[in-house]
Design an enzyme around this catalytic site. Structure first.
Site, PDB file in Angstrom:
ATOM      1  N   ASP A   1       0.846  -1.193   0.000  1.00  0.00           N
ATOM      2  CA  ASP A   1       0.000   0.000   0.000  1.00  0.00           C
ATOM      3  C   ASP A   1       0.881   1.243   0.000  1.00  0.00           C
ATOM      4  O   ASP A   1       1.616   1.489   0.956  1.00  0.00           O
ATOM      5  CB  ASP A   1      -0.904  -0.001   1.232  1.00  0.00           C
ATOM      6  CG  ASP A   1      -1.837   1.201   1.266  1.00  0.00           C
ATOM      7  OD1 ASP A   1      -2.964   1.085   0.755  1.00  0.00           O
ATOM      8  OD2 ASP A   1      -1.426   2.254   1.798  1.00  0.00           O
TER       9      ASP A   1
ATOM     10  N   TYR B   1       3.032   9.931  -0.579  1.00  0.00           N
ATOM     11  CA  TYR B   1       4.164   9.377   0.172  1.00  0.00           C
ATOM     12  C   TYR B   1       5.492   9.623  -0.540  1.00  0.00           C
ATOM     13  O   TYR B   1       6.545   9.538   0.092  1.00  0.00           O
ATOM     14  CB  TYR B   1       4.003   7.870   0.389  1.00  0.00           C
ATOM     15  CG  TYR B   1       2.751   7.438   1.112  1.00  0.00           C
ATOM     16  CD1 TYR B   1       1.912   8.351   1.753  1.00  0.00           C
ATOM     17  CD2 TYR B   1       2.399   6.089   1.155  1.00  0.00           C
ATOM     18  CE1 TYR B   1       0.766   7.932   2.390  1.00  0.00           C
ATOM     19  CE2 TYR B   1       1.258   5.663   1.804  1.00  0.00           C
ATOM     20  CZ  TYR B   1       0.438   6.580   2.407  1.00  0.00           C
ATOM     21  OH  TYR B   1      -0.703   6.155   3.049  1.00  0.00           O
TER      22      TYR B   1
ATOM     23  N   LYS C   1      -2.728   5.988  -4.156  1.00  0.00           N
ATOM     24  CA  LYS C   1      -3.796   6.931  -3.835  1.00  0.00           C
ATOM     25  C   LYS C   1      -3.532   8.272  -4.499  1.00  0.00           C
ATOM     26  O   LYS C   1      -2.384   8.710  -4.600  1.00  0.00           O
ATOM     27  CB  LYS C   1      -3.903   7.123  -2.322  1.00  0.00           C
ATOM     28  CG  LYS C   1      -3.957   5.833  -1.533  1.00  0.00           C
ATOM     29  CD  LYS C   1      -3.990   6.084  -0.029  1.00  0.00           C
ATOM     30  CE  LYS C   1      -3.680   4.826   0.751  1.00  0.00           C
ATOM     31  NZ  LYS C   1      -2.243   4.466   0.714  1.00  0.00           N
TER      32      LYS C   1
ATOM     33  N   HIS D   1      -7.538   9.854  -1.951  1.00  0.00           N
ATOM     34  CA  HIS D   1      -6.895   9.783  -0.637  1.00  0.00           C
ATOM     35  C   HIS D   1      -7.720  10.439   0.481  1.00  0.00           C
ATOM     36  O   HIS D   1      -7.804   9.908   1.585  1.00  0.00           O
ATOM     37  CB  HIS D   1      -5.506  10.430  -0.712  1.00  0.00           C
ATOM     38  CG  HIS D   1      -4.541   9.922   0.309  1.00  0.00           C
ATOM     39  ND1 HIS D   1      -3.177   9.920   0.114  1.00  0.00           N
ATOM     40  CD2 HIS D   1      -4.732   9.394   1.546  1.00  0.00           C
ATOM     41  CE1 HIS D   1      -2.570   9.407   1.174  1.00  0.00           C
ATOM     42  NE2 HIS D   1      -3.492   9.098   2.057  1.00  0.00           N
TER      43      HIS D   1
END
Length: 278
Positions: A46, A51, A76, A109
């Site tokens: 994930d 990120y 996401k 997200h």
């Protein structure tokens, strides 16, 4: 090596119930962390555009030697991608960063209801899904009222809703709504960022079953039907978090852990969170 159970999503796609999260893993460590997780036995990773480590996830999968089709990968949509064209372009960027032709799951997200039209973003997600370049689409941090608005204005039902959930925040209203509408619940911060591992109720259960508090908490998630993805860069902890399938919690233990719910979030409230990165 344990066989991780899967959950069938509402479009028939199978998702491993236990995955490996890479939130806050630095980009230069992500490939190694991903490769380690795959060596341990994880087949579900994930990540997210926000990120900044999608490239490392793709590299780690390639370095592992495990066929791409055997690893379920989620990313996401970044909060700063709001127009239709931005959403479509950002998905192209995600595939390029990962080095994939197809993604398994792509999520919105955050709803960002105060600053953006999440229904319009979802319609762009539907276009991506229709293209066949993603096997399933879903949302993250959506409350029931956000989902009702989606249902009223779009055609594709989200396959997944990834929400904060742990013993101190059962989030049962959202989980129940998800279940009623055939939306799988994924739990982020599953051990409340470590807060629950010292809870006396959980530590006593852990002593009784011969497991760690983290393992007991993750097992609680698995037994109640959540998809869960703990994260760590320490191999021993990665192995510990995977070792969940040689024991079960009895009804009393499950009820005791569920009873710890006190509505305590470790992250933002989805109804007010409005962070837009540069």
């Amino acid at each position: 090596m344990a066989t991780v159970p899967t959950i069938r999503l509402n479009n028939g796609v199978e998702i491993p119930q236990l995955g490996f999260g890479v939130f806050q893993i630095p980009p230069d460590q992500t490939a190694e962390a991903t490769r380690t997780a795959l060596e341990v036995g994880y087949r579900h990773i994930d990540t997210a555009q926000m990120y900044g480590n999608e490239k490392g996830v793709g590299a780690g999968i390639r370095d592992s030697g495990i066929p791409r089709e055997e690893v379920f990968v989620t990313s996401k949509l970044n909060n700063n991608r709001q127009s239709r064209d931005d959403v479509l372009r950002s998905f192209d960027e995600t595939l390029a960063q990962l080095g994939f032709d197809q993604l398994d799951l792509f999520l919105v997200h955050w709803p960002l209801a105060s600053v953006s039209d999440y229904v319009a973003r979802w319609k762009a997600m539907e276009e991506i899904y229709a293209s066949g370049r993603v096997r399933a689409i879903g949302v993250s941090n959506f409350q029931p009222h956000h989902l009702r608005n989606l249902f009223a204005g779009t055609e594709v039902r989200p396959a997944v809703n990834q929400i904060e959930a742990h013993p101190y925040l059962g989030n049962d209203e959202a989980r129940t709504f998800n279940a009623q509408h055939e939306i799988a619940t994924e739990a982020w911060a599953p051990i409340a960022k470590g807060r629950v591992t010292g809870d006396p109720v959980i530590t006593q259960i852990a002593e009784r079953v011969g497991k760690t508090p983290a393992q007991v908490t993750l097992r609680w998630h698995v037994q109640r039907g959540d998809v869960v993805f703990p994260k760590s860069v320490t191999r021993s902890r990665v192995e510990e978090n995977f070792d969940l399938f040689d024991f079960e919690l009895d009804e009393a233990a499950m009820a005791a852990i569920t009873g710890l719910d006190r509505g305590e979030r470790t992250g933002p409230d989805p109804d007010t969170f409005a962070y837009i990165p540069d």
